[in-house]
Design a protein around this motif. Structure first.
Motif, PDB file in Angstrom:
ATOM      1  N   UNK A 306      36.307  -8.275 -23.430  1.00 49.71           N
ATOM      2  CA  UNK A 306      36.848  -8.627 -22.120  1.00 49.71           C
ATOM      3  C   UNK A 306      35.925  -8.131 -21.017  1.00 49.71           C
ATOM      4  N   UNK A 307      35.315  -9.087 -20.292  1.00 52.09           N
ATOM      5  CA  UNK A 307      34.518  -8.792 -19.102  1.00 52.09           C
ATOM      6  C   UNK A 307      35.010  -9.725 -18.005  1.00 52.09           C
ATOM      7  N   UNK A 308      34.385  -9.674 -16.837  1.00 55.81           N
ATOM      8  CA  UNK A 308      34.835 -10.558 -15.765  1.00 55.81           C
ATOM      9  C   UNK A 308      33.658 -11.171 -15.035  1.00 55.81           C
ATOM     10  N   UNK A 309      33.972 -12.200 -14.267  1.00 59.11           N
ATOM     11  CA  UNK A 309      32.996 -12.849 -13.401  1.00 59.11           C
ATOM     12  C   UNK A 309      33.475 -12.672 -11.977  1.00 59.11           C
ATOM     13  N   UNK A 310      32.646 -12.084 -11.102  1.00 64.62           N
ATOM     14  CA  UNK A 310      33.087 -11.810  -9.743  1.00 64.62           C
ATOM     15  C   UNK A 310      33.997 -10.612  -9.710  1.00 64.62           C
ATOM     16  N   UNK A 311      34.927 -10.584  -8.750  1.00 65.48           N
ATOM     17  CA  UNK A 311      35.751  -9.399  -8.538  1.00 65.48           C
ATOM     18  C   UNK A 311      37.013  -9.367  -9.380  1.00 65.48           C
ATOM     19  N   UNK A 312      37.403 -10.502  -9.981  1.00 65.29           N
ATOM     20  CA  UNK A 312      38.622 -10.581 -10.786  1.00 65.29           C
ATOM     21  C   UNK A 312      39.865 -10.212  -9.989  1.00 65.29           C
ATOM     22  N   UNK A 313      39.843 -10.457  -8.690  1.00 72.82           N
ATOM     23  CA  UNK A 313      41.003 -10.143  -7.851  1.00 72.82           C
ATOM     24  C   UNK A 313      41.429 -11.358  -7.032  1.00 72.82           C
ATOM     25  N   UNK A 314      41.117 -12.543  -7.512  1.00 73.73           N
ATOM     26  CA  UNK A 314      41.348 -13.747  -6.715  1.00 73.73           C
ATOM     27  C   UNK A 314      42.218 -14.760  -7.441  1.00 73.73           C
ATOM     28  N   UNK A 315      43.262 -14.267  -8.095  1.00 69.80           N
ATOM     29  CA  UNK A 315      44.240 -15.127  -8.761  1.00 69.80           C
ATOM     30  C   UNK A 315      43.591 -16.131  -9.707  1.00 69.80           C
TER      31      UNK A 315
END
Length: 370
Positions: A306-315
């Motif tokens: 599990x990783x993210x792209x960008x901030x992962x705070x934008x729904x």
């Protein structure tokens, strides 16, 4: 070994055992913290204990801690309640700050993501008595650390106040609000192993803040609404545990560096952002040329990482990173980056699996380019 490698601590961290125990205990406390009877005083005691615990993590006085629903509300309270009409931010602030004051002047950062201090000085040169400077202590995407003490020195010399979004740095590196001279500081529970839905604005002693949520006058009139005593108790426990275990992040930094060594060995098709300056010990923002960030996230997820792209705070929204655009305007790397953020539960075996999954992704991407 867990079935999944969790490398998205900057989005939200695992719940600490101390947090869970504190919240379960708080569930048996039935009183309203504003009530004067025994049950109310018991509930109030829970909150005041947590206030001292959060203050201890941040180098603040307990009476400076204002509990909120999270980091977003804390930043909004600082920006809208401080009484200053002109706001300056860096170009790489979290959306919680940028959306709260869309009229704010965004100051440039250099190629590593560090605020350009000469631009700040120029912005305040006409006088800053009606100004607030809001700068993240540590960036959520790249992990870059800002020179907060120097920012405070410039701002205060010109009469401006300083707010810092300290959501990402709190619990990962030692911070001392008083020593740094910050006037307002936002923190969040779920980034340090506490529950989601609770945070705090730390207000320098002697500074007035106007409530933006009216009602019963809780939190000394600075934030109305019956306090979330269960969440606050968990926040306090997480803050205390984070302070005790700050030294463990040195181990995490070694694991982060192991992963980045693999990226550096991959060749010219890979890039690590902000690697030339001080960063959080757990954060890597890396890109693979011609491989979109969301595609990489999906591929890693299929590999149980599990990783993210960008901030992962934008729904769940996927869009070009404004942070990476500010570092390297127009670069395609703003669309091909992922964020790897590890933490206290990350093991050597987790890094082995992370490296293997990333190398497989890089190889497939390179093969597709040929």
């Amino acid at each position: 070994m867990s079935d999944r490698v969790y490398a998205d601590y900057n989005a939200t961290a695992p719940l600490r055992g101390e947090t869970r125990s504190a919240m379960i205990g708080a569930m048996d406390v039935i009183g309203n913290p504003s009530s004067v009877h025994g049950a109310g005083r018991e509930a109030r005691a829970l909150i005041e204990t947590a206030r001292r615990q959060v203050a201890g993590l941040t180098g603040a006085a307990p009476q400076s801690v204002v509990f909120t629903s999270g980091g977003t509300e804390a930043s909004a309270l600082a920006l809208k309640g401080c009484g200053r009409t002109r706001v300056f931010t860096s170009a790489i602030e979290h959306e919680a700050v940028l959306a709260a004051v869309p009229e704010a002047v965004r100051l440039p950062v250099d190629a590593e993501g560090v605020l350009m201090l000469d631009a700040l000085q120029a912005a305040l040169s006409g006088g800053g008595e009606d100004c607030l400077v809001s700068v993240q202590w540590a960036n959520n995407e790249t992990g870059v650390l800002q020179p907060i003490e120097q920012i405070v020195e410039i701002a205060h010399a010109n009469g401006a106040l300083v707010h810092s979004d300290a959501v990402q740095i709190a619990g990962k590196l030692p911070i001392d609000m008083k020593a740094a001279g910050v006037d307002l500081m936002s923190v969040s529970a779920h980034k340090i192993g506490g529950p989601a839905g609770v945070g705090a604005l730390i207000v320098r002693e002697g500074l007035d803040i106007k409530a933006i949520q009216s009602g019963g006058g809780q939190e000394k009139g600075r934030r109305s609404g019956t306090e979330n005593k269960i969440g606050i108790a968990g926040f306090g426990a997480a803050a205390e545990a984070s302070l005790i275990t700050l030294g463990d992040w040195q181990r995490v930094a070694v694991l982060r560096d192991r992963f980045e060594a693999t990226v550096r060995q991959a060749g010219n098709g890979a890039r690590i952002f902000s690697s030339g300056v001080a960063r959080l010990p757990n954060t890597s923002c890396v890109s693979i040329r011609d491989a979109r960030g969301e595609t990489q996230v999906i591929a890693m997820d299929l590999a149980r990482v599990a990783v993210s792209s960008g901030s992962a705070c934008s729904s769940g929204k996927v869009r070009r990173s404004h942070v990476l655009d500010a570092l390297d305007p127009g670069s395609p790397d703003a669309e091909t980056a992922i964020r790897v953020s590890i933490g206290w539960e990350t093991t050597e075996e987790d890094i082995d699996r992370l490296v293997a999954a990333w190398c497989d992704l890089y190889k497939r991407s390179s093969d597709n380019q040929q």
